[in-house]
Design an enzyme around this catalytic site. Structure first.
Site, PDB file in Angstrom:
ATOM      1  N   LYS A 179       0.848  -1.202   0.000  1.00  0.00           N
ATOM      2  CA  LYS A 179       0.000   0.000   0.000  1.00  0.00           C
ATOM      3  C   LYS A 179       0.877   1.242   0.000  1.00  0.00           C
ATOM      4  O   LYS A 179       1.510   1.558   0.997  1.00  0.00           O
ATOM      5  CB  LYS A 179      -0.914  -0.004   1.226  1.00  0.00           C
ATOM      6  CG  LYS A 179      -1.918   1.141   1.251  1.00  0.00           C
ATOM      7  CD  LYS A 179      -2.803   1.056   2.470  1.00  0.00           C
ATOM      8  CE  LYS A 179      -3.946   2.041   2.455  1.00  0.00           C
ATOM      9  NZ  LYS A 179      -3.833   3.224   1.654  1.00  0.00           N
ATOM     10  N   ARG A 228      -6.193   7.558  -4.227  1.00  0.00           N
ATOM     11  CA  ARG A 228      -6.998   6.570  -4.951  1.00  0.00           C
ATOM     12  C   ARG A 228      -7.448   7.169  -6.280  1.00  0.00           C
ATOM     13  O   ARG A 228      -7.812   8.340  -6.360  1.00  0.00           O
ATOM     14  CB  ARG A 228      -8.204   6.194  -4.098  1.00  0.00           C
ATOM     15  CG  ARG A 228      -9.002   4.986  -4.567  1.00  0.00           C
ATOM     16  CD  ARG A 228      -8.320   3.694  -4.211  1.00  0.00           C
ATOM     17  NE  ARG A 228      -9.156   2.543  -4.505  1.00  0.00           N
ATOM     18  CZ  ARG A 228      -9.934   1.924  -3.623  1.00  0.00           C
ATOM     19  NH1 ARG A 228      -9.988   2.358  -2.365  1.00  0.00           N
ATOM     20  NH2 ARG A 228     -10.637   0.868  -3.979  1.00  0.00           N
ATOM     21  N   ARG A 252     -16.253  -2.408   3.213  1.00  0.00           N
ATOM     22  CA  ARG A 252     -14.913  -2.564   3.793  1.00  0.00           C
ATOM     23  C   ARG A 252     -14.620  -4.056   3.981  1.00  0.00           C
ATOM     24  O   ARG A 252     -14.635  -4.574   5.100  1.00  0.00           O
ATOM     25  CB  ARG A 252     -14.820  -1.817   5.121  1.00  0.00           C
ATOM     26  CG  ARG A 252     -14.845  -0.304   4.983  1.00  0.00           C
ATOM     27  CD  ARG A 252     -14.611   0.387   6.315  1.00  0.00           C
ATOM     28  NE  ARG A 252     -14.638   1.834   6.161  1.00  0.00           N
ATOM     29  CZ  ARG A 252     -13.594   2.581   5.827  1.00  0.00           C
ATOM     30  NH1 ARG A 252     -12.419   1.993   5.620  1.00  0.00           N
ATOM     31  NH2 ARG A 252     -13.696   3.888   5.704  1.00  0.00           N
ATOM     32  N   LYS A 264      -6.344  -3.795   6.170  1.00  0.00           N
ATOM     33  CA  LYS A 264      -5.121  -3.018   5.980  1.00  0.00           C
ATOM     34  C   LYS A 264      -4.295  -2.994   7.258  1.00  0.00           C
ATOM     35  O   LYS A 264      -4.824  -2.930   8.363  1.00  0.00           O
ATOM     36  CB  LYS A 264      -5.446  -1.588   5.528  1.00  0.00           C
ATOM     37  CG  LYS A 264      -6.317  -0.794   6.482  1.00  0.00           C
ATOM     38  CD  LYS A 264      -6.687   0.567   5.903  1.00  0.00           C
ATOM     39  CE  LYS A 264      -7.664   1.302   6.816  1.00  0.00           C
ATOM     40  NZ  LYS A 264      -8.100   2.588   6.253  1.00  0.00           N
ATOM     41  N   GLU A 267      -3.875   3.468  -7.564  1.00  0.00           N
ATOM     42  CA  GLU A 267      -3.316   4.487  -6.671  1.00  0.00           C
ATOM     43  C   GLU A 267      -2.380   5.358  -7.489  1.00  0.00           C
ATOM     44  O   GLU A 267      -1.564   4.847  -8.268  1.00  0.00           O
ATOM     45  CB  GLU A 267      -2.549   3.818  -5.533  1.00  0.00           C
ATOM     46  CG  GLU A 267      -2.209   4.732  -4.394  1.00  0.00           C
ATOM     47  CD  GLU A 267      -3.292   4.771  -3.323  1.00  0.00           C
ATOM     48  OE1 GLU A 267      -3.079   5.462  -2.311  1.00  0.00           O
ATOM     49  OE2 GLU A 267      -4.348   4.132  -3.495  1.00  0.00           O
TER      50      GLU A 267
END
Length: 564
Positions: A236, A241, A399, A403, A288
């Site tokens: 990540k 985004r 969700r 993460k 991203e």
């Protein structure tokens, strides 16, 4: 027969006085399905959800008072004092209309139709000059009763004070309408398909989908429970985004909040994406966007994509990491397993170094493998990683991913940062005298439908940043005797000033040493110890910041005992 504004007002009043969400939805359903045609149902639904539409007015409370003070020939400061004391600009303007009979003609009986109101709002959204706004408002005032005008003001403010959101409104249209809305974000399509009882998964090119999201995770055992089909770990990066839509030769780029990406961030990417995906006639990609140092091939920190910050890095370029594909060459992919979606990207992408890249992933099955990845994250400029079920489908707005961020890995007890909204502020002392230097941060409680306080934050800003915040933050003096209906606050935390319009409140990422309990804060007594602002989340709005349920989850994760 057309729906009148009076009927709509009465519906809104009934909804606002009903505490049960089931009954609120029932009221909407009965009103909508009362022999209405498509046009009526669409306008009713659109106006019940003024905040989800495309009409933007950019008129705050002060500007509304200024416009109507000129129309009513009243002193703007006097009018605004009433707004501060009462906390309801719509009520104040409606009351001043009554006082202005000698200056302005207004209706004694409500005859406006919803169609007429919708046309007025559409026209108002297209004008930005004050004189043009006044001209449009003057056209409709003779048709308005004071109550009509109050309701129109609330539509302009995107707040009908009904304590209800898209889920409950759209459930009154059709039991599956909200699920489809999250997919296509197109109210017209949702209404049409609901009336036809043709509710099927719908994706529309060039219209953004709600992005799939991730919740905080602390242990490998938790990940195994939530990802029973195997775990894919994805690095990540600390970027923004981006959702990419291509239809023939046309491209559109959307942010996490479904707004168009600032053009300077995606300059030249049409040509790059065509090169990277030569076989794509149409597609929707999730990814991203970050700035990469071309000498080290390492990502640069969040916030460097802005024009000013980007100019400071001479050996850098914008790069998009692609991590999901939702639609490719006329085929909807959201119901396909993640592995299959990744394979489609892999088979069709021709990576362009430092510009278009496929995100790096690892398949893991043991705690030891996860530990090895922790060392990689700690040694590189990587924010953390996302854990995904290998066979999971893409669920917009949900969700379902997990993460783990670097702040937790670095030893911080907090398992995640919290994206909180600025609710108010306090003046500093000494060399910060006269400057707002401490800020009241909060989150939204979907049950009480009030904003709750979480913490007071005074760290994380340079003097220059603090001055910019003072210049741009829209606040009004806090009146201890007239606390706004939307705020839940204890006396000990009363601020010097309060945000004038919660819909314009900035979102800040707050980090501290740990989540903690506090009897004085109203977010279920959860607070943050030693808080500081780690960044200003310009990609988020008051609607997409962490709500109280998110904060409760983050707190629960942070206090759970580590796995032995």
């Amino acid at each position: 027969m057309e729906v009148t504004l009076k009927e709509f007002r009465e519906l809104c009043t009934s909804i606002s006085t009903e505490s049960s969400y089931v009954k609120k939805t029932k009221l909407i359903s009965e009103f909508i399905h009362r022999g209405r045609d498509y046009n009526d149902v669409y306008i009713i639904t659109k106006l019940l959800l003024p905040g989800t539409g495309k009409l933007i007015y950019n008129i705050n409370d002060k500007q509304l008072v200024k416009l109507f003070s000129k129309i009513f020939c009243h002193d703007a400061d006097e009018m605004y004092k009433y707004v501060i004391n009462i906390g309801d600009v719509a009520y104040v303007i409606g009351s001043f209309l009554k006082k202005s009979k000698s200056v302005v003609d207004y209706a004694t009986e409500s005859t406006l139709t919803l169609h007429e109101v919708d046309c007025f709002l559409t026209r108002l959204s297209t004008v930005t000059r004050e004189n043009d706004q006044i001209k449009e408002i003057k056209k409709i005032i003779p048709r308005c009763t004071p109550n009509d005008l109050r309701h129109i003001i609330r539509l302009i403010k995107h707040d009908l004070r009904m304590n209800i959101g898209p889920k409950h409104v759209l459930s009154g249209l059709h039991k599956d309408a909200y699920g489809i809305f999250k997919l296509c974000n197109n109210l017209e399509q949702v209404v049409q398909r609901s009336l036809e009882d043709n509710i099927k998964p719908l994706i529309e090119l060039m219209v953004p989908l709600q992005p799939m999201l991730a919740s905080a995770c602390k242990t490998f055992s938790e990940a195994v429970k939530k990802c029973p089909n195997g775990i894919i770990v994805e690095f990540k990066y600390d970027g923004e985004r981006i959702q990419i839509h291509k239809h023939d030769k046309n491209f559109k780029y959307f942010s996490r909040s479904l707004k168009p990406i600032t053009p300077h961030k995606v300059t030249d990417f049409e040509e790059l994406l065509d090169r990277a995906f030569p076989s794509a006639k149409n597609m929707i990609l999730d990814g991203e966007i970050i700035l990469i140092d071309t000498e080290t091939n390492q990502p640069l920190p969040f916030g460097t994509l802005g024009i000013n910050k980007k100019s400071m890095y001479h050996n850098a370029c914008v790069c998009i990491f692609i991590f999901d594909c939702l639609y490719f060459n006329d085929t909807v992919l959201i119901d396909k397993p993640l592995i299959e979606r990744r394979n489609i990207i892999h088979a069709n992408i021709k990576e362009i170094p430092n510009r278009i890249l496929l995100s790096e992933v690892k398949n893991i099955s043991t705690d030891e493998e996860l530990s090895k990845l922790l060392h990689i994250v700690l040694s590189k400029n990587i924010e953390g990683f996302v854990l995904k079920d290998a066979k999971g489908v893409y669920e917009p707005g949900m969700r379902r991913w997990l993460k783990i961020k670097k702040d937790y890995l670095d030893g911080c007890v907090m398992a995640d940062k919290a994206d909180l909204v600025v609710l108010g502020a306090y003046y500093g002392k000494g060399n910060k005298s006269g400057i707002l230097s401490s800020f009241l941060m909060g989150c939204y409680d979907t049950k009480s439908e009030k904003w709750c306080t979480v913490t007071k934050c005074s760290g994380g800003h340079t003097d220059l940043e603090l001055q910019e915040i003072n210049d741009n933050l829209s606040v009004v003096p806090f009146d201890r005797n007239a606390i706004p209906d939307w705020l839940s606050i204890n006396k000990i935390h009363y601020p010097d000033v309060i945000i004038s319009d919660i819909s314009l409140a900035p979102v800040w990422e707050i980090i501290g040493s740990e989540f903690t309990r506090s009897s004085t804060h109203t977010a279920s007594n959860i607070s943050i110890r030693f808080p500081r602002c780690s960044r200003i989340r310009e990609d988020k709005t008051y609607e997409t910041a962490n709500n109280l349920n998110d904060i409760k989850q983050l707190y629960a994760v942070s206090i759970s005992p580590p796995e032995e």
